[in-house]
Design an enzyme around this catalytic site. Structure first.
Site, PDB file in Angstrom:
ATOM      1  N   SER A 149      -8.222  12.341 -43.032  1.00  0.00           N
ATOM      2  CA  SER A 149      -8.312  13.379 -42.002  1.00  0.00           C
ATOM      3  C   SER A 149      -7.071  13.574 -41.153  1.00  0.00           C
ATOM      4  CB  SER A 149      -9.507  13.098 -41.087  1.00  0.00           C
ATOM      5  OG  SER A 149     -10.713  13.431 -41.737  1.00  0.00           O
TER       6      SER A 149
ATOM      7  N   LYS B 261      -5.628  17.033 -40.903  1.00  0.00           N
ATOM      8  CA  LYS B 261      -6.019  18.067 -39.935  1.00  0.00           C
ATOM      9  C   LYS B 261      -4.909  18.382 -38.927  1.00  0.00           C
ATOM     10  CE  LYS B 261     -11.025  17.290 -40.316  1.00  0.00           C
ATOM     11  NZ  LYS B 261     -11.229  16.094 -41.147  1.00  0.00           N
TER      12      LYS B 261
ATOM     13  N   LYS C 140      -4.117  11.471 -34.268  1.00  0.00           N
ATOM     14  CA  LYS C 140      -5.247  11.715 -35.158  1.00  0.00           C
ATOM     15  C   LYS C 140      -5.562  10.511 -36.032  1.00  0.00           C
ATOM     16  CE  LYS C 140      -8.388  14.429 -36.945  1.00  0.00           C
ATOM     17  NZ  LYS C 140      -9.181  13.226 -37.317  1.00  0.00           N
TER      18      LYS C 140
ATOM     19  N   SER D 151     -12.873  15.227 -35.611  1.00  0.00           N
ATOM     20  CA  SER D 151     -12.491  15.357 -37.017  1.00  0.00           C
ATOM     21  C   SER D 151     -13.508  16.147 -37.832  1.00  0.00           C
ATOM     22  CB  SER D 151     -12.298  13.961 -37.639  1.00  0.00           C
ATOM     23  OG  SER D 151     -11.503  14.019 -38.790  1.00  0.00           O
TER      24      SER D 151
END
Length: 365
Positions: free
Chosen positions: A54, A57, A211, A110
């Site tokens: 993820s 992203k 992130k 997320s």
């Protein structure tokens, strides 16, 4: 003609030298860079292509805000954007949210549904949006990255490297809105209370985002940043079972061993250029901007001043005179323009030089 003068500066810092090996991590790949300069402070298999989960992203968010900067626009959720596997912000068909709210759902919790909705809204479908992601990666010099979807769900041909993700993180932090979102601990948007998955925001003083990620194939992935005394560091680990502790150790290593060192300050006079055609024999030059670079103990920085041999009046304050360039081991690490810091009149156009000088001594025009 330019004259070039060079002086060698030996910077003796009041901090311990960085351990050449750096901290050990549990990661398959890792990197630590200085966010301002991009200097690599630590690397371990940093160019090894791996699944990234993820942290994908971050690219989704960057492409979204660049192609659709009106974040207050309202997005109506389609049924095909809901029920996506994995982490979710639990979108419902027909629901109306701003693009900004979707970005919070994308970057804090997320949401794979948020990623799909953003891609669909911006590009019409995820395939087209992924192509845009790859175009942006090429622009950023991410030569070992390829994106096939906006969420980071496992898919053949979807990969990046620790070094490439650090480049991406620098670009994200340069975007004011994204920097604000990734640093948010919790927020209430669109009737939802969202809490950031990045525990470093609570665990490491000065953490500013970015992130987290996880899939079985990629393992735990993490891109994070921290700021101290005006210096920003960015760390990336891929497939790291102990990522929170590893990022803290990397930041401690970077801040202690590679402090942001001042090489030049804006508005400081550094030299003077001879002037012809004026009673003023020399005109001072000064720096335009600050120059900082992360340095460890004993590193030798060479400063080269590039200026003309002489200048003919008139001279206007603020005009470019030359530049001051700093190099480390032959590589340019910083530079600033040099400008004239005062105006000089052309005394050839009026009275003779002697008469002009006498007038000035008498206080005349």
């Amino acid at each position: 003609m330019k004259r070039v003068s060079a002086l060698l500066l030996v910077l003796v810092l009041l901090c311990p030298a960085a351990d050449a090996a750096g901290p050990s991590t549990s990661a398959a790949s890792a990197i630590l860079i200085d966010g301002g300069s991009g200097r690599v402070l630590y690397a371990q298999n940093a160019d090894e292509e791996r699944p990234i989960a993820s942290i994908t992203k971050l690219m989704t968010a960057l492409v979204a805000v660049e192609c659709h900067p009106e974040l207050s626009d309202v997005v109506t959720i389609r049924s095909e954007w809901t029920g996506i596997e994995g982490s979710s912000m639990y979108l419902k068909a027909g629901e109306k949210l701003t693009l900004e709210a979707l970005l919070y759902g994308l970057l804090l919790v997320s949401g794979n549904d948020a990623a799909t909705a953003i891609a669909g809204y911006c590009a019409g479908d995820s395939e087209t949006f992924a192509a845009w992601m790859n175009e942006k990666a090429a622009q950023l010099g991410m030569e070992h990255s390829r994106f096939t979807n906006p969420s980071g769900l496992n898919e053949e041909g979807h990969y990046s490297t620790a070094a490439d993700m650090a480049r991406l993180a620098r670009a994200v932090l340069e975007h004011e809105t994204l920097a604000r979102i990734v640093s948010t601990r919790s927020v209430s948007v669109a009737g939802r209370s969202l809490t950031n998955h990045n525990k470093l925001l609570w665990q490491y003083e000065g953490c500013t985002g970015l992130k987290t990620g996880y899939t079985e194939a990629a393992g735990r992935t993490l891109v994070s940043s921290a700021e101290r005394d005006g210096q920003t560091l960015i760390a990336v680990t891929l497939n790291d079972r102990n990522d929170w502790a590893d990022h803290a150790a990397l930041f401690d290593y970077g801040f202690a061993g590679y402090p942001n060192t001042m090489l030049a300050l804006a508005g400081r006079a550094v030299s003077a250029v001879p002037v012809s055609g004026s009673l003023c024999r020399f005109v001072p030059v000064e720096t335009v901007s600050d120059v900082y670079y992360p340095l460890t103990e004993g590193e030798r920085v060479e400063a080269k001043i590039e200026l003309p041999q002489a200048v003919t009046a008139p001279v206007q304050a603020g005009e470019t005179a030359g530049q001051l360039v700093f190099t480390l081991d032959g590589e340019v690490i910083g530079e600033t323009e040099l400008v004239y810091n005062q105006s000089v009149s052309d005394d050839r156009a009026g009275p003779g030089l002697l008469e002009g000088l006498l007038n000035r001594l008498r206080g005349g025009a």
